[in-house]
Design an enzyme around this catalytic site. Structure first.
Site, PDB file in Angstrom:
ATOM      1  N   LYS A  19      -6.292  -9.905  -6.265  1.00  0.00           N
ATOM      2  CA  LYS A  19      -7.618 -10.100  -5.160  1.00  0.00           C
ATOM      3  C   LYS A  19      -8.681  -9.204  -5.612  1.00  0.00           C
ATOM      4  O   LYS A  19      -8.218  -7.812  -6.379  1.00  0.00           O
ATOM      5  CB  LYS A  19      -7.097 -10.239  -3.986  1.00  0.00           C
ATOM      6  N   LYS A  28     -12.301  -4.289  -2.893  1.00  0.00           N
ATOM      7  CA  LYS A  28     -13.508  -3.097  -2.784  1.00  0.00           C
ATOM      8  C   LYS A  28     -13.412  -1.899  -3.275  1.00  0.00           C
ATOM      9  O   LYS A  28     -13.490  -1.140  -3.009  1.00  0.00           O
ATOM     10  CB  LYS A  28     -14.161  -2.670  -1.634  1.00  0.00           C
ATOM     11  N   LYS A  82       1.301  -1.087   0.572  1.00  0.00           N
ATOM     12  CA  LYS A  82      -0.080  -0.149  -0.477  1.00  0.00           C
ATOM     13  C   LYS A  82       0.938   1.292  -0.146  1.00  0.00           C
ATOM     14  O   LYS A  82       0.512   2.290  -0.211  1.00  0.00           O
ATOM     15  CB  LYS A  82      -0.744  -0.451   0.650  1.00  0.00           C
TER      16      LYS A  82
END
Ligand code: ATP
Ligand code: LTN
Length: 337
Positions: free
Chosen positions: A197, A200, A113
């Site tokens: 993956k 959301k 991230k």
């Protein structure tokens, strides 16, 4: 007494995606039968990505609404919002003093991230995120944590911290939690990039199946899922990632095993499989979507559930925190405690 299960999701999107549902929520609902269950919307975690305030409020309620719509039963399980229980942030501080810099620095999710935003765009909260997660879990003397594959490393850190507390402060200080990761559905992949993956907060909305999305859009996304240039319907994560992902989703919702589906689709085309997967997914998600929208439209009813959950959660959390504060040597604020 039943063993305890704890899990949580971040309110980082208007809608959960099918990976959240199959990787985690399905297990949450099942485990209510055999465990004492506590499920949280971890809004403090979501602060690490600098959300808009009104959006964070809406998403926090929408996330709780989707837990309830998917079958989490507030009569049997505690459903609450993390920031309503201040002990989470307090225990996170204590745990941070037990966490090595190197240990925290090895967390791959932080590395991924922060690499995306660059060092100047990242924040310390993103770095200490797994410590707050360990606090969530250890506060409730949790035995089992149902999550998807991407949380495995964070769970390991929670276990290491629990063991460290027990070594330094005495056996029985906290319960060492186990991860509950169900192999078949532990990682649902993006429809457009089936080696990544499904997420959301993904930038590719076409690759995601959102629970609250219009069914027509869901079907469209599935029908335009990336596959390979071959024509044979078979399960092979390496060479047929897209088809394998569709088979995983199909099997999880339809009940037939992947092997059975492969046999049933012998000689059929990818298009045929996609149409059927789209039908199954839409049929499955429609009642969940409708129930979630009902909850979202009655925020007072929803807030009452969350207030009740927070009160129950706090009783448990404060007892754990008192125990830990005592063991580390903090003087209690009220005489005689
Ligand atoms: P974000 O994009 O904000 O990181 P996310 O979609 O990855 O969100 P989380 O809130 O991080 O979702 O995860 C909630 C739960 O859903 C966790 O238990 C996580 O392991 C699980 N989960 C998330 N994505 C998937 C997936 N693609 N397959 C299986 N499980 C998943
Ligand atoms: N990091 C988790 C969300 C999370 C969680 C937890 C999961 C925060 N605290 C405690 C299980 C137990 C994620 O899914 N991104």
């Amino acid at each position: 007494m039943k063993p305890r299960v704890f899990s949580a999701m971040q309110p980082t999107s208007d809608s959960l995606q099918l990976g959240n549902y199959l990787g985690a929520l399905v297990q949450w609902v099942k485990l209510q039968d055999t465990h004492d269950a506590i499920y949280g919307v971890v809004d403090l975690h979501a602060l690490t990505v600098a959300p808009e305030p009104q959006q964070l409020r809406d998403r926090t309620r929408a996330t709780a609404a989707q837990f309830l719509a998917a079958g989490v039963d507030p009569e049997r399980s505690i459903v609450f919002v993390q920031s309503h229980v201040p002990e989470h942030a307090e225990l996170a501080w204590l745990l941070s003093t037990y966490t090595g810099m190197g240990e925290a620095g090895r967390m791959t999710q932080f590395k991924d991230k922060s690499a995306k935003v660059g060092e100047s765009g990242t924040n310390v909260g993103l770095f200490t995120y797994p410590i707050l997660m360990a606090a969530d879990i250890l506060l409730y003397d949790t035995d089992l944590v149902p999550v998807g594959e991407d949380q495995r490393q964070h769970l390991e850190l929670s276990r290491d911290l629990a063991e460290r507390l027990n070594t330094r402060l005495g056996e029985g200080t906290v319960v060492v939690p186990d991860a509950h990761i169900v192999e078949a559905t532990a990682k649902i992949y993006d429809l457009q990039e089936p080696t990544k993956k499904m997420s959301k907060s993904s930038v590719s909305p076409k690759g995601t199946i959102e629970i609250l999305e219009d069914p027509k859009k869901i079907a469209k996304n599935i029908k335009s899922a990336a596959t390979d240039s071959d024509t044979v319907i078979a399960f092979d994560r390496e060479s047929k990632a897209g088809v394998s992902n569709l088979l995983t989703i199909y099997s999880a919702l339809d009940g037939r095993s992947v092997e059975q589906l492969v046999a049933d689709y012998e000689g059929k085309m990818y298009g045929h499989l996609k149409v059927d997967v789209a039908d199954v997914v839409v049929e499955y998600l429609t009642p969940i979507r409708e129930a979630a929208l009902d909850w979202i439209e009655s925020p007072d009813r929803l807030d009452a559930v969350l207030a009740d959950g927070a009160a129950k959660a706090r009783t448990i959390a404060s007892a754990t925190l008192d125990r830990l504060y005592d063991r580390v040597g903090l003087v209690p604020p009220t005489p005689g405690r």
